[in-house]
Design a protein around this motif. Structure first.
Motif, PDB file in Angstrom:
ATOM      1  N   GLY A  56      24.029  31.396  13.377  1.00  0.00           N
ATOM      2  CA  GLY A  56      23.899  30.201  12.526  1.00  0.00           C
ATOM      3  C   GLY A  56      22.671  30.310  11.640  1.00  0.00           C
ATOM      4  N   PHE A  57      22.870  30.111  10.360  1.00  0.00           N
ATOM      5  CA  PHE A  57      21.783  30.282   9.396  1.00  0.00           C
ATOM      6  C   PHE A  57      21.521  28.905   8.783  1.00  0.00           C
ATOM      7  CE2 PHE A  57      20.133  32.312   5.363  1.00  0.00           C
ATOM      8  CZ  PHE A  57      19.108  33.005   5.976  1.00  0.00           C
ATOM      9  N   LEU A  58      20.515  28.215   9.314  1.00  0.00           N
ATOM     10  CA  LEU A  58      20.286  26.832   8.905  1.00  0.00           C
ATOM     11  C   LEU A  58      19.041  26.696   8.047  1.00  0.00           C
ATOM     12  CD1 LEU A  58      20.897  24.987  12.297  1.00  0.00           C
ATOM     13  CD2 LEU A  58      22.562  25.858  10.672  1.00  0.00           C
ATOM     14  N   GLY A  59      18.960  25.582   7.355  1.00  0.00           N
ATOM     15  CA  GLY A  59      17.787  25.280   6.547  1.00  0.00           C
ATOM     16  C   GLY A  59      18.076  24.087   5.666  1.00  0.00           C
ATOM     17  N   ALA A  60      17.008  23.438   5.205  1.00  0.00           N
ATOM     18  CA  ALA A  60      17.179  22.291   4.315  1.00  0.00           C
ATOM     19  C   ALA A  60      17.680  22.781   2.958  1.00  0.00           C
ATOM     20  CB  ALA A  60      15.860  21.542   4.158  1.00  0.00           C
ATOM     21  N   ASN A  61      18.160  21.847   2.111  1.00  0.00           N
ATOM     22  CA  ASN A  61      18.541  22.232   0.752  1.00  0.00           C
ATOM     23  C   ASN A  61      17.324  22.829   0.068  1.00  0.00           C
ATOM     24  OD1 ASN A  61      20.010  19.251   1.145  1.00  0.00           O
ATOM     25  ND2 ASN A  61      21.323  20.892   0.480  1.00  0.00           N
ATOM     26  N   ASP A  86      21.032  18.139   3.425  1.00  0.00           N
ATOM     27  CA  ASP A  86      20.607  18.588   4.750  1.00  0.00           C
ATOM     28  C   ASP A  86      20.242  17.416   5.661  1.00  0.00           C
ATOM     29  OD1 ASP A  86      17.652  18.053   4.763  1.00  0.00           O
ATOM     30  OD2 ASP A  86      17.794  19.302   2.974  1.00  0.00           O
ATOM     31  N   ALA A  87      20.174  17.722   6.941  1.00  0.00           N
ATOM     32  CA  ALA A  87      20.025  16.686   7.953  1.00  0.00           C
ATOM     33  C   ALA A  87      18.765  15.845   7.754  1.00  0.00           C
ATOM     34  CB  ALA A  87      20.022  17.328   9.342  1.00  0.00           C
ATOM     35  N   VAL A  88      17.698  16.472   7.275  1.00  0.00           N
ATOM     36  CA  VAL A  88      16.444  15.736   7.097  1.00  0.00           C
ATOM     37  C   VAL A  88      16.589  14.708   5.979  1.00  0.00           C
ATOM     38  CG1 VAL A  88      14.012  15.959   6.509  1.00  0.00           C
ATOM     39  CG2 VAL A  88      15.116  17.692   7.892  1.00  0.00           C
ATOM     40  N   SER A  89      17.086  15.156   4.824  1.00  0.00           N
ATOM     41  CA  SER A  89      17.255  14.241   3.693  1.00  0.00           C
ATOM     42  C   SER A  89      18.242  13.140   4.040  1.00  0.00           C
ATOM     43  CB  SER A  89      17.750  14.998   2.470  1.00  0.00           C
ATOM     44  OG  SER A  89      16.882  16.052   2.168  1.00  0.00           O
ATOM     45  N   ARG A  90      19.213  13.468   4.857  1.00  0.00           N
ATOM     46  CA  ARG A  90      20.194  12.462   5.254  1.00  0.00           C
ATOM     47  C   ARG A  90      19.530  11.342   6.030  1.00  0.00           C
ATOM     48  NH1 ARG A  90      24.452  16.285   7.779  1.00  0.00           N
ATOM     49  NH2 ARG A  90      24.683  14.655   9.332  1.00  0.00           N
ATOM     50  N   GLU A 131      25.117  24.155  17.499  1.00  0.00           N
ATOM     51  CA  GLU A 131      25.167  24.418  18.945  1.00  0.00           C
ATOM     52  C   GLU A 131      26.281  25.404  19.294  1.00  0.00           C
ATOM     53  OE1 GLU A 131      23.309  22.459  21.260  1.00  0.00           O
ATOM     54  OE2 GLU A 131      22.865  20.577  20.229  1.00  0.00           O
ATOM     55  N   TYR A 132      27.267  25.534  18.423  1.00  0.00           N
ATOM     56  CA  TYR A 132      28.375  26.452  18.713  1.00  0.00           C
ATOM     57  C   TYR A 132      27.966  27.911  18.501  1.00  0.00           C
ATOM     58  CZ  TYR A 132      31.151  22.178  17.869  1.00  0.00           C
ATOM     59  OH  TYR A 132      31.655  20.921  17.869  1.00  0.00           O
ATOM     60  N   CYS A 133      26.821  28.115  17.852  1.00  0.00           N
ATOM     61  CA  CYS A 133      26.426  29.480  17.530  1.00  0.00           C
ATOM     62  C   CYS A 133      25.752  30.144  18.720  1.00  0.00           C
ATOM     63  CB  CYS A 133      25.459  29.480  16.347  1.00  0.00           C
ATOM     64  SG  CYS A 133      26.142  28.712  14.877  1.00  0.00           S
ATOM     65  N   ASP A 134      25.822  31.475  18.752  1.00  0.00           N
ATOM     66  CA  ASP A 134      25.123  32.202  19.808  1.00  0.00           C
ATOM     67  C   ASP A 134      23.622  32.107  19.579  1.00  0.00           C
ATOM     68  OD1 ASP A 134      27.470  33.053  21.071  1.00  0.00           O
ATOM     69  OD2 ASP A 134      27.718  34.632  19.579  1.00  0.00           O
ATOM     70  N   ARG A 135      23.219  32.383  18.341  1.00  0.00           N
ATOM     71  CA  ARG A 135      21.812  32.214  17.984  1.00  0.00           C
ATOM     72  C   ARG A 135      21.727  31.503  16.639  1.00  0.00           C
ATOM     73  NH1 ARG A 135      18.298  37.088  17.536  1.00  0.00           N
ATOM     74  NH2 ARG A 135      20.193  38.026  16.679  1.00  0.00           N
ATOM     75  N   VAL A 136      20.580  30.861  16.436  1.00  0.00           N
ATOM     76  CA  VAL A 136      20.396  30.066  15.233  1.00  0.00           C
ATOM     77  C   VAL A 136      19.045  30.396  14.634  1.00  0.00           C
ATOM     78  CG1 VAL A 136      19.935  27.718  14.451  1.00  0.00           C
ATOM     79  CG2 VAL A 136      21.836  28.145  15.988  1.00  0.00           C
ATOM     80  N   SER A 137      19.012  30.539  13.295  1.00  0.00           N
ATOM     81  CA  SER A 137      17.719  30.661  12.639  1.00  0.00           C
ATOM     82  C   SER A 137      17.550  29.443  11.740  1.00  0.00           C
ATOM     83  CB  SER A 137      17.657  31.933  11.798  1.00  0.00           C
ATOM     84  OG  SER A 137      18.409  31.764  10.620  1.00  0.00           O
ATOM     85  N   ILE A 138      16.315  28.982  11.606  1.00  0.00           N
ATOM     86  CA  ILE A 138      16.059  27.833  10.738  1.00  0.00           C
ATOM     87  C   ILE A 138      15.064  28.241   9.665  1.00  0.00           C
ATOM     88  CG2 ILE A 138      15.182  25.474  10.589  1.00  0.00           C
ATOM     89  CD1 ILE A 138      16.202  25.054  13.435  1.00  0.00           C
ATOM     90  N   MET A 139      15.496  28.120   8.423  1.00  0.00           N
ATOM     91  CA  MET A 139      14.658  28.513   7.300  1.00  0.00           C
ATOM     92  C   MET A 139      13.927  27.301   6.746  1.00  0.00           C
ATOM     93  SD  MET A 139      16.316  31.182   4.641  1.00  0.00           S
ATOM     94  CE  MET A 139      15.077  31.903   3.626  1.00  0.00           C
ATOM     95  N   VAL A 140      12.645  27.472   6.478  1.00  0.00           N
ATOM     96  CA  VAL A 140      11.848  26.423   5.859  1.00  0.00           C
ATOM     97  C   VAL A 140      11.021  27.062   4.753  1.00  0.00           C
ATOM     98  CG1 VAL A 140      10.095  24.649   6.201  1.00  0.00           C
ATOM     99  CG2 VAL A 140      11.704  25.175   8.042  1.00  0.00           C
ATOM    100  N   ASP A 141      11.168  26.600   3.557  1.00  0.00           N
ATOM    101  CA  ASP A 141      10.398  27.101   2.418  1.00  0.00           C
ATOM    102  C   ASP A 141      10.431  28.620   2.298  1.00  0.00           C
ATOM    103  OD1 ASP A 141       9.776  24.563   1.720  1.00  0.00           O
ATOM    104  OD2 ASP A 141       7.802  24.547   2.661  1.00  0.00           O
ATOM    105  N   GLY A 142      11.604  29.218   2.446  1.00  0.00           N
ATOM    106  CA  GLY A 142      11.743  30.646   2.225  1.00  0.00           C
ATOM    107  C   GLY A 142      11.437  31.512   3.440  1.00  0.00           C
ATOM    108  N   ARG A 143      10.906  30.898   4.507  1.00  0.00           N
ATOM    109  CA  ARG A 143      10.587  31.685   5.702  1.00  0.00           C
ATOM    110  C   ARG A 143      11.452  31.249   6.877  1.00  0.00           C
ATOM    111  NH1 ARG A 143       5.514  31.121   3.496  1.00  0.00           N
ATOM    112  NH2 ARG A 143       5.241  29.129   4.531  1.00  0.00           N
ATOM    113  N   ILE A 144      11.655  32.173   7.816  1.00  0.00           N
ATOM    114  CA  ILE A 144      12.374  31.799   9.033  1.00  0.00           C
ATOM    115  C   ILE A 144      11.364  31.265  10.028  1.00  0.00           C
ATOM    116  CG2 ILE A 144      13.676  32.692  10.992  1.00  0.00           C
ATOM    117  CD1 ILE A 144      15.247  34.387   9.112  1.00  0.00           C
ATOM    118  N   GLU A 145      11.456  29.970  10.301  1.00  0.00           N
ATOM    119  CA  GLU A 145      10.464  29.310  11.152  1.00  0.00           C
ATOM    120  C   GLU A 145      10.836  29.408  12.624  1.00  0.00           C
ATOM    121  OE1 GLU A 145       7.491  27.611  10.592  1.00  0.00           O
ATOM    122  OE2 GLU A 145       7.592  28.553   8.615  1.00  0.00           O
ATOM    123  N   ALA A 146      12.128  29.532  12.912  1.00  0.00           N
ATOM    124  CA  ALA A 146      12.550  29.593  14.307  1.00  0.00           C
ATOM    125  C   ALA A 146      13.821  30.409  14.398  1.00  0.00           C
ATOM    126  CB  ALA A 146      12.800  28.184  14.833  1.00  0.00           C
TER     127      ALA A 146
END
Lengths: 368, 246, 308
Positions: free
Chosen positions: B34-39, C165-169, B199-214
């Motif tokens: 899972g490749f997540l992040g804000a807009n 995204d979830a935060v803005s929502r 939650e359905y993903c095996d692993r998840v990354s969260i991107m914030v401002d161009g970087r992978i934070e988690a």
């Protein structure tokens, strides 16, 4: 009113911020006029002429010298009699014959008036008209210099006769055509596109959901384009006047007024297109193919209407551009006024009312 | 053997703006990542680089064993791609779409025929094979788009918000397809705005401002951030980014 | 009190397609009402009819006591509307967009600053930036500011949080709560089931039919069967095993667990665990849980489909 002006302001921002389109909009007319203009002027270089001098005095000799001193003319033959003219034109080399009347210098002295006749081979109308204008201009110069040395002003009048193509479908007739095409293109295409763009972006939905009346929305969108199109018309007129010496014989203010009328006709046609088209692409296609081609081909811009098959002549009656071309040609080249062109003007007013009426009927206050 | 996706210090700048800032990770075969992040966090830019559509400014990335910068053509041949915005041609029928994509990836007519039959059967679309895509319900479209994306048996499939706006039952049916593909060994790289899907993903990354934070399993992330759901984890991480609005 | 929005027997057809089928709904003044359903459920058609942008095929609807067909001018003056797509001018700056909409409605930003302050102040530092260069969340705030600039009595928001995204929502829903305090009636549509809980009342809509209307609490209390969350390390295997269980009524993935309902009235969770163990799922855990809006939506969807 404030609502309206705010809306117009927004529309002007759209136009000004889309620099690329703006450059094209203002560039097209310039390029077109220059293309048409230079395609013609390039030919006038050392054109062969003949001179039939019935007078052979010091004034006619001086004027002949003056004409030949330019790069434009090259003397092929000094003719002896009127009968030679037909012969030399048939030979096909000579494009213009200049005829001085007998007793030229004497008449200028005593009657302050003398005549020159220009006879032109108008098989190539473009060249013929240009030659005629060049000759007339040089004669005019010469006359002015002459008058500076004399107490009483004298005038040399030139009269032209066209051989083979007496109606003279000349290049100057292209300028009215170009003005017409460009005003049509700009006005109809740009309004229809700018209205359909709002439909595509979804902003029309927001406007409809506001208290804005359809008429306000349309007027607000169209007003800046009237100004832009008028600016274009003026650019073309100025270019053709200053660069190519196309005359404006009629009343300039009236000509501008007629242009505004035609711009409004074209704009209302653009609005009509936008009430039917839902995307910019459709609007563009409709303006280009349903409008531009008939305008170019059937308005008399390129092909004389009287030479068309009868059915096309009939169709040309419903092409607004046809009437505007007649108006502009009449005003620019013949110096005609409303007394002659009222019928064409009235027809344009009629078209405009019709288009606006249909547009208002078809404009949807909702999304369907 | 190289992992299907291996990213080392990948960076992409647009002028002075750093859209993707030195990210590194690897995805294993058959993993649902899972490749997540804000807009605006840089997800789309990163995905475009991984698909060989955009050259990186710095760093390396290997997808299916090929360098995304130098071997973009090879990368494209070995991946599948599906996005919410564009996937199938609306004015072609189901069958025509399948054949078109099969043709693009050079499937033989025989293989294509077999695949088409199998796919229509699996998706329960046999009776609709001559229906135009635009007349299909959204959920079916998305399921078909996914099947078409893995038509040529790619090692990896990229899914960009595949389930946006889909009804909850169809959304889960869609995830069934993802699970099945992953089970067969296809690596799945997916973005979503539905946090329960994270939650359905095996692993998840969260991107914030161009970087992978988690980057970890959903369970480990929830534990690390003391959160009850992935939604809370996401909000904790992305909130500062949302505040310094760009 | 008269309802702010009253809908009765409303249908909308596009040729063969029935976007809305005889919808009845009543929304009270000052309510924050959620219209919840997936794409294609008919949310946009319903909102556009109320916003006077579409004509109903059958039935009637009124907003602020006025008919949406006859009195569309009155409604347009008194409503705020935010369409599903970002519909502002990309080539105009934030400030220019705001003042354009202010002049269209014959007002100014200053006049209604107090209402939009909370939202607009967040984007005000970027007021010279072109709307097209804003991030998703900021575009949304600008669009909401524009929709509020004339102090509408009723606000229609069509999927304001889709693709956000979830935060803005979360922030957006916070803003809606504050607007409610100003007494504005708000009708908002969304495909995200987890946003249902933030509304006063919700309508679940699917394929043009309203499946249920109630408060979020009322909706979930209508869930008929006991619901269990089942967890195991290998979720894929667990899901397959649950689905093949002969007594299974439904089994859907939900976050890190699978929500399970049983066909039998008296269900002993231990029997399921025994079955799962036989299937090779040794580490399964099961616990009863409270249903959510999404569980209800799926149950209603299934019931609706089998009854048609």
């Amino acid at each position: 009113m404030k609502r309206f002006s705010g809306f117009v302001k927004k529309e002007i921002y759209h136009i000004l911020r889309d620099t690329r389109t703006l450059v094209i909009l203002l560039g097209i007319p310039i390029v077109q006029v220059l293309l048409f203009g230079f395609a013609i002027t390039n030919e006038i270089n050392e054109a062969k002429i003949a001179i039939l001098d019935h007078s052979k005095d010091e004034v006619t000799r001086a004027l002949t010298q003056r004409l030949l001193a330019t790069d434009y003319f090259l003397l092929e033959e000094n003719l002896q009699s009127q009968a030679d003219i037909a012969r030399i034109f048939q030979a096909g080399q000579v494009k213009e014959v200049i005829v001085f009347e007998s007793g030229f210098a004497g008449k200028l002295q005593k009657e302050q008036q003398a005549h020159i006749q220009l006879i032109l081979d108008a098989t190539d109308p473009n060249t013929a008209t240009t030659l005629q204008n060049y000759t007339a201009a040089i004669v005019m110069d010469f006359q002015q210099e002459l008058n500076q040395q004399q107490a009483l002003p004298a005038s040399i009048t030139t009269r032209s006769r066209m051989y083979y193509n007496p109606e003279l479908k000349s290049v100057f007739f292209f300028v009215p055509g170009i003005i017409t095409i460009i005003l049509m293109l700009l006005s109809a295409m740009m309004t229809s596109i700018s209205i359909t763009r709002e439909k595509e972006l979804g902003t029309m939905e927001v406007l409809l959901a506001s208290p804005m009346q359809p008429a306000q929305i349309i007027l607000g969108k169209v007003t800046p384009y009237i100004l832009l199109s008028l600016l274009n018309a003026l650019i073309i007129l100025a270019l053709s006047y200053y660069v190519f010496q196309v005359p404006v014989k009629g009343n300039l203010a009236l000509l501008i007024g007629e242009s505004v009328l035609f711009i409004i006709t074209a704009l209302s046609l653009g609005i009509l297109i936008s009430t039917v088209a839902s995307t910019q692409q459709v609007a563009l296609m409709a303006s280009l193919f349903a409008l531009m081609l008939p305008t170019i081909l059937l308005s008399g811009f390129i092909f004389p209407i009287e030479n068309m098959p009868e059915i096309l002549q009939w169709i040309s009656h419903v092409i607004p551009a046809r009437y505007f071309i007649t108006i502009v040609r009449g005003m620019m080249l013949k110096g005609a006024g409303l007394d002659i062109l009222w019928k064409e003007s009235l027809i344009l007013v009629g078209f405009t009312c019709l288009f606006i009426l249909i547009s208002v009927k078809k404009f949807k206050i909702r999304l369907e | 053997m190289k992992p299907p996706i291996e990213v080392n210090s990948l960076t992409r700048r647009f002028g002075s703006f750093v859209a993707v800032d030195n990210i590194s990770f690897a995805v294993e075969r058959g993993e649902i990542f899972g490749f997540l992040g804000a807009n605006g966090a840089g997800k789309t830019t990163a995905i475009r680089m991984l698909c060989g559509l955009l050259a990186p400014s710095a760093g390396r990335a290997y997808v299916a064993g090929y360098d995304v910068k130098k071997q973009a053509d090879q990368v494209k041949r070995h991946i599948g791609y599906m996005s919410q915005r564009f996937s199938l041609y609306q004015d072609l029928t189901v069958r025509e779409n399948i054949h078109f994509y099969g043709g693009i990836y050079g499937l033989s007519p025989k293989a294509l025929q077999a695949k088409t039959t199998q796919m229509l059967e699996e998706l329960d679309l046999e009776s609709s094979s001559h229906t135009l895509i635009r007349d299909l319900p959204l959920g079916w479209k998305q399921k078909l788009a996914f099947s078409v994306a893995i038509l040529h048996d790619p090692q990896i499939v990229f899914l960009d918000e595949p389930t946006g706006g889909v009804d909850p039952i169809t959304r889960r049916q869609f995830w069934d397809l993802i699970y099945e593909a992953a089970h067969r060994g296809v690596t799945v790289f997916v973005t979503t705005h539905y946090m329960d899907e994270a939650e359905y993903c095996d692993r998840v990354s969260i991107m914030v401002d161009g970087r992978i934070e988690a980057l970890d399993t959903p369970a480990a992330l929830k534990k690390a951030y003391g959160a009850g759901s992935m939604d809370e984890v996401f909000v904790q991480l992305a909130r500062p980014a949302g505040k310094t609005a760009k | 009190m008269n309802p702010a929005i009253q809908i009765s027997g409303l249908s909308k057809h596009y040729g063969e397609l029935q976007a809305l089928q005889s919808v009845d709904l009543s929304i009270a003044p000052g309510e924050l009402f959620g219209l919840i359903g997936p794409d294609g459920a008919g949310k946009t058609s319903l909102i556009r009819i109320l916003a006077t942008l579409l004509l109903p095929t059958e039935g009637t609807a009124s907003v602020l006591g006025k008919d949406v067909v006859k009195h569309y001018r009155f409604i347009r003056r008194n409503m705020g509307y935010m369409p599903g797509r970002f519909s502002l001018y990309y080539d105009l700056s934030v400030e220019e967009n705001i003042s354009l909409f202010a002049t269209i409605f014959g007002t100014t930003l200053q006049e209604n600053y107090e209402l939009v302050r909370e939202i607009y102040s967040q984007i005000e530092p970027f007021k010279d930036r072109k709307a097209g260069a804003l991030s998703g969340g900021m575009k949304q705030k600008l669009a909401l500011s524009c929709a509020l600039i004339h102090r509408p009595k009723v606000l229609f928001l069509d999927e304001p949080t889709t693709g956000v995204d979830a935060v803005s929502r979360r922030e957006f829903w916070g803003m809606l709560q504050n607007l409610k305090a100003h007494g504005i009636t708000i009708l908002v549509s969304t495909p995200y089931m987890d946003e249902a809980g933030l509304c006063d009342r919700i309508a679940l809509i699917q394929k043009g039919n309203i499946l249920a209307v109630d408060s979020p609490g009322g909706i979930v209390s209508q869930f008929e069967r006991p619901l269990y969350a089942v967890r195991a390390a290998d979720k894929y295997h667990l899901l397959k095993s649950l689905r093949s269980y002969p007594y299974a009524h439904s089994a859907f993935s939900f976050g890190d667990s699978i929500h399970y309902t049983d066909q039998r009235g008296a269900f002993a969770p231990e029997s399921l665990l025994t079955y799962l163990e036989g299937q090779g799922v040794k580490d399964a855990q099961i616990e009863p849980i409270q249903a959510g809006v999404e569980d209800c939506f799926m149950a209603l969807m299934q019931r609706h489909e089998t009854s048609h």
